[in-house]
Write a protein that holds these residues in place. Structure first.
Motif, PDB file in Angstrom:
ATOM      1  N   ASN A   1       0.678  -1.068   0.025  1.00 46.57           N
ATOM      2  CA  ASN A   1      -0.063  -0.124   0.101  1.00 46.57           C
ATOM      3  C   ASN A   1       0.740   1.373   0.113  1.00 46.57           C
ATOM      4  N   GLY A   2       2.115   1.209  -0.844  1.00 43.79           N
ATOM      5  CA  GLY A   2       2.987   2.517  -0.889  1.00 43.79           C
ATOM      6  C   GLY A   2       3.426   2.789   0.329  1.00 43.79           C
ATOM      7  N   LYS A   3       3.778   1.891   1.482  1.00 41.09           N
ATOM      8  CA  LYS A   3       4.499   1.981   2.451  1.00 41.09           C
ATOM      9  C   LYS A   3       5.715   1.117   2.878  1.00 41.09           C
ATOM     10  N   GLU A   4       6.937   1.390   2.659  1.00 43.37           N
ATOM     11  CA  GLU A   4       7.858   0.337   3.047  1.00 43.37           C
ATOM     12  C   GLU A   4       8.345   0.088   4.534  1.00 43.37           C
ATOM     13  N   GLU A   5       8.314  -1.048   4.918  1.00 39.21           N
ATOM     14  CA  GLU A   5       8.456  -1.185   6.560  1.00 39.21           C
ATOM     15  C   GLU A   5       9.650  -2.143   6.619  1.00 39.21           C
ATOM     16  N   LEU A   6      10.586  -1.981   7.676  1.00 44.59           N
ATOM     17  CA  LEU A   6      11.724  -2.888   8.045  1.00 44.59           C
ATOM     18  C   LEU A   6      11.266  -3.851   8.804  1.00 44.59           C
ATOM     19  N   ILE A   7      11.392  -5.244   8.342  1.00 46.65           N
ATOM     20  CA  ILE A   7      10.747  -6.444   8.821  1.00 46.65           C
ATOM     21  C   ILE A   7      11.799  -7.188   9.704  1.00 46.65           C
ATOM     22  N   TYR A   8      13.136  -6.930   9.172  1.00 44.13           N
ATOM     23  CA  TYR A   8      14.078  -7.906   9.604  1.00 44.13           C
ATOM     24  C   TYR A   8      15.449  -7.163   9.617  1.00 44.13           C
ATOM     25  N   ASP A   9      16.236  -6.945  10.701  1.00 39.12           N
ATOM     26  CA  ASP A   9      17.684  -6.390  10.858  1.00 39.12           C
ATOM     27  C   ASP A   9      18.541  -7.312  11.474  1.00 39.12           C
ATOM     28  N   PRO A  10      19.426  -7.997  10.466  1.00 39.02           N
ATOM     29  CA  PRO A  10      20.388  -9.140  11.349  1.00 39.02           C
ATOM     30  C   PRO A  10      21.400  -8.475  12.138  1.00 39.02           C
ATOM     31  N   SER A  11      21.604  -9.359  13.136  1.00 37.32           N
ATOM     32  CA  SER A  11      22.785  -9.052  14.214  1.00 37.32           C
ATOM     33  C   SER A  11      23.666  -9.917  14.512  1.00 37.32           C
ATOM     34  N   TYR A  12      23.911 -10.648  13.258  1.00 35.75           N
ATOM     35  CA  TYR A  12      24.980 -11.591  13.259  1.00 35.75           C
ATOM     36  C   TYR A  12      26.454 -11.019  13.438  1.00 35.75           C
ATOM     37  N   HIS A  13      27.363 -11.888  13.547  1.00 38.65           N
ATOM     38  CA  HIS A  13      29.071 -11.383  13.820  1.00 38.65           C
ATOM     39  C   HIS A  13      30.115 -11.969  12.776  1.00 38.65           C
ATOM     40  N   PHE A  14      29.330 -13.075  12.317  1.00 35.23           N
ATOM     41  CA  PHE A  14      30.450 -13.899  11.319  1.00 35.23           C
ATOM     42  C   PHE A  14      30.124 -13.883  10.071  1.00 35.23           C
ATOM     43  N   GLN A  15      29.440 -13.193   9.467  1.00 34.65           N
ATOM     44  CA  GLN A  15      28.896 -13.146   8.237  1.00 34.65           C
ATOM     45  C   GLN A  15      27.705 -14.144   8.164  1.00 34.65           C
ATOM     46  N   GLY A  16      27.172 -14.467   9.107  1.00 37.54           N
ATOM     47  CA  GLY A  16      25.839 -15.473   9.119  1.00 37.54           C
ATOM     48  C   GLY A  16      26.479 -16.784   9.264  1.00 37.54           C
ATOM     49  N   PHE A  17      27.810 -17.171   9.245  1.00 38.56           N
ATOM     50  CA  PHE A  17      28.167 -18.394   9.177  1.00 38.56           C
ATOM     51  C   PHE A  17      27.973 -19.075  10.554  1.00 38.56           C
ATOM     52  N   GLU A  18      27.713 -18.184  11.786  1.00 38.35           N
ATOM     53  CA  GLU A  18      27.344 -18.842  13.004  1.00 38.35           C
ATOM     54  C   GLU A  18      26.332 -19.639  12.894  1.00 38.35           C
ATOM     55  N   TYR A  19      25.118 -19.322  11.995  1.00 39.20           N
ATOM     56  CA  TYR A  19      24.109 -20.169  11.843  1.00 39.20           C
ATOM     57  C   TYR A  19      24.404 -21.578  11.252  1.00 39.20           C
ATOM     58  N   VAL A  20      25.340 -21.507  10.296  1.00 41.75           N
ATOM     59  CA  VAL A  20      25.828 -22.821   9.780  1.00 41.75           C
ATOM     60  C   VAL A  20      26.406 -23.497  11.040  1.00 41.75           C
ATOM     61  N   PHE A  21      27.127 -23.268  11.781  1.00 37.53           N
ATOM     62  CA  PHE A  21      27.947 -23.708  12.892  1.00 37.53           C
ATOM     63  C   PHE A  21      26.907 -24.317  13.982  1.00 37.53           C
ATOM     64  N   ASP A  22      25.852 -23.349  14.208  1.00 38.75           N
ATOM     65  CA  ASP A  22      24.926 -23.859  15.066  1.00 38.75           C
ATOM     66  C   ASP A  22      23.962 -24.811  14.546  1.00 38.75           C
ATOM     67  N   GLU A  23      23.502 -24.946  13.461  1.00 33.82           N
ATOM     68  CA  GLU A  23      22.924 -26.130  12.682  1.00 33.82           C
ATOM     69  C   GLU A  23      23.911 -27.381  12.491  1.00 33.82           C
ATOM     70  N   MET A  24      25.194 -27.390  12.421  1.00 37.88           N
ATOM     71  CA  MET A  24      25.960 -28.324  12.633  1.00 37.88           C
ATOM     72  C   MET A  24      25.907 -29.017  13.724  1.00 37.88           C
ATOM     73  N   VAL A  25      26.243 -28.108  14.971  1.00 38.39           N
ATOM     74  CA  VAL A  25      26.232 -28.728  16.101  1.00 38.39           C
ATOM     75  C   VAL A  25      24.858 -29.327  16.407  1.00 38.39           C
ATOM     76  N   THR A  26      23.790 -28.536  16.280  1.00 42.65           N
ATOM     77  CA  THR A  26      22.351 -29.285  16.717  1.00 42.65           C
ATOM     78  C   THR A  26      22.380 -30.685  15.984  1.00 42.65           C
ATOM     79  N   CYS A  27      22.510 -30.865  14.966  1.00 39.09           N
ATOM     80  CA  CYS A  27      22.479 -31.986  13.816  1.00 39.09           C
ATOM     81  C   CYS A  27      23.360 -33.142  14.568  1.00 39.09           C
ATOM     82  N   CYS A  28      24.665 -32.600  15.077  1.00 38.81           N
ATOM     83  CA  CYS A  28      25.369 -33.708  15.347  1.00 38.81           C
ATOM     84  C   CYS A  28      24.968 -34.337  16.855  1.00 38.81           C
ATOM     85  N   ARG A  29      24.667 -33.389  17.868  1.00 40.94           N
ATOM     86  CA  ARG A  29      24.150 -33.727  19.077  1.00 40.94           C
ATOM     87  C   ARG A  29      22.846 -34.494  18.966  1.00 40.94           C
TER      88      ARG A  29
END
Length: 319
Positions: A259-287
């Motif tokens: 409706n002609g209005k743009e809203e910020l929905i998500y603003d990331p706060s990661y520290h390692f270019q997002g790869f921490e989420y790869v490692f998170d999933e890797m550890v979770t899957c292993c465990r």
């Protein structure tokens, strides 16, 4: 809680990049590294405080590993990945997985048969931004057009992407990010595909644009480049709104325009270019003794890999 014991095969730029991040993970223990040259393996091991190194990756099975990270070129992913899975060790494999369909199928089937974890290091798939995009799509209706741009500038005299006649070029390097994003949004393979490339030589594409058309009339235009750095913006135009994603390959800010209005929905706060989420999933899957990730399961890996392989002859024909 027990650390995940990790071995690394490969000591190139990507391995350095990922290992530097892994050092900051208290849930990971870097146990050993293999390289074709023993001196490179030793240098890498000392740089990242890894206690064991070798020029023969087969010896790594003696270190009671939970998982091996394969950071080599794609031509040996199949050989190395199947070796470790046959020894009951999970695998995190660099992208692109392979360039032969039968190899992808065999690797994924082996993981299932041996009941070991198999993940592909396609960071986009693991990022929270993808779920935010899904939420936006539930509001915006049918997708009409997707426009993507992704680029990482490389110098011809310093990058194998300009010299590797088999696996060089931008399509082999970046298309997996583009194709994952498209499959995630559209849930299907395009019916028609065309491409246009700017060539470095007869086997190397410096810039490639894909023009894709889906059965319901939706279109996608996807530009990939190793000639310049681009923000990696994605614009998804739908019946009832527009979704805009900054740096889509790394899951940047997500905006929704309705409706002609743009809203910020998500603003990331990661520290390692997002790869921490790869490692998170890797550890979770292993465990959890999982065989695959819910973010990028084996069926999705196969679909993306197969379509990349299907498109490659078209790309090469236009060089």
């Amino acid at each position: 809680m027990k650390q995940i014991r990790v071995g690394i095969v490969g000591t190139g730029a990507v391995a350095n990049f990922m290992t530097a991040f892994m050092l900051f993970r208290p849930d990971l223990e870097l146990v050993c590294v293999a390289s074709r040259k023993l001196e490179r393996a030793e240098q890498f091991a000392r740089q990242y405080y890894i206690p064991h190194w070798t020029d023969d990756y087969s010896t790594m099975v003696s270190y009671d590993l939970d998982l091996v990270y394969i950071a080599t070129l794609p031509d040996v992913h199949y050989e190395i990945g199947t070796y470790f899975m046959n020894h009951g060790i999970g695998v995190l494999c660099e992208k692109p997985l392979v360039f032969e369909k039968n190899q992808a199928e065999e690797m994924l089937l082996l993981a299932s048969n041996k009941k070991v974890l198999f993940l592909e290091n396609l960071v986009t798939a693991y990022l929270p931004a993808m779920k935010e995009i899904e939420k936006c799509l539930s509001l915006t209706g049918k997708v009409k057009k997707i426009e993507l741009s992704i680029g990482n500038k490389h110098k011809p005299d310093q990058s194998r992407l300009f010299t590797d006649q088999q696996y060089g070029g931008v399509f082999c390097d970046l298309s997996c990010y583009v194709l994952y994003f498209l499959f995630h949004i559209m849930k299907e393979k395009p019916e028609h595909a065309k491409s246009q490339s700017v060539c470095y030589n007869e086997n190397i594409d410096m810039e490639t644009t894909l023009y894709l058309e889906y059965g319901d009339g939706a279109k996608a235009v996807c530009r990939m480049s190793i000639m310049d750095d681009t923000e990696g913006c994605a614009v998804i135009t739908c019946e009832n709104g527009v979704i805009r994603v900054e740096n889509f390959g790394r899951g940047g800010k997500v905006y929704l325009c309705m409706n002609g209005k743009e809203e910020l929905i998500y603003d990331p706060s990661y520290h390692f270019q997002g790869f921490e989420y790869v490692f998170d999933e890797m550890v979770t899957c292993c465990r959890e003794s999982a065989l695959e990730s819910s973010y990028l399961n084996h069926r999705q890996i196969k679909e993306i890999t197969d379509y990349m392989i299907d498109l490659l002859p078209m790309i090469k024909e236009r060089l």
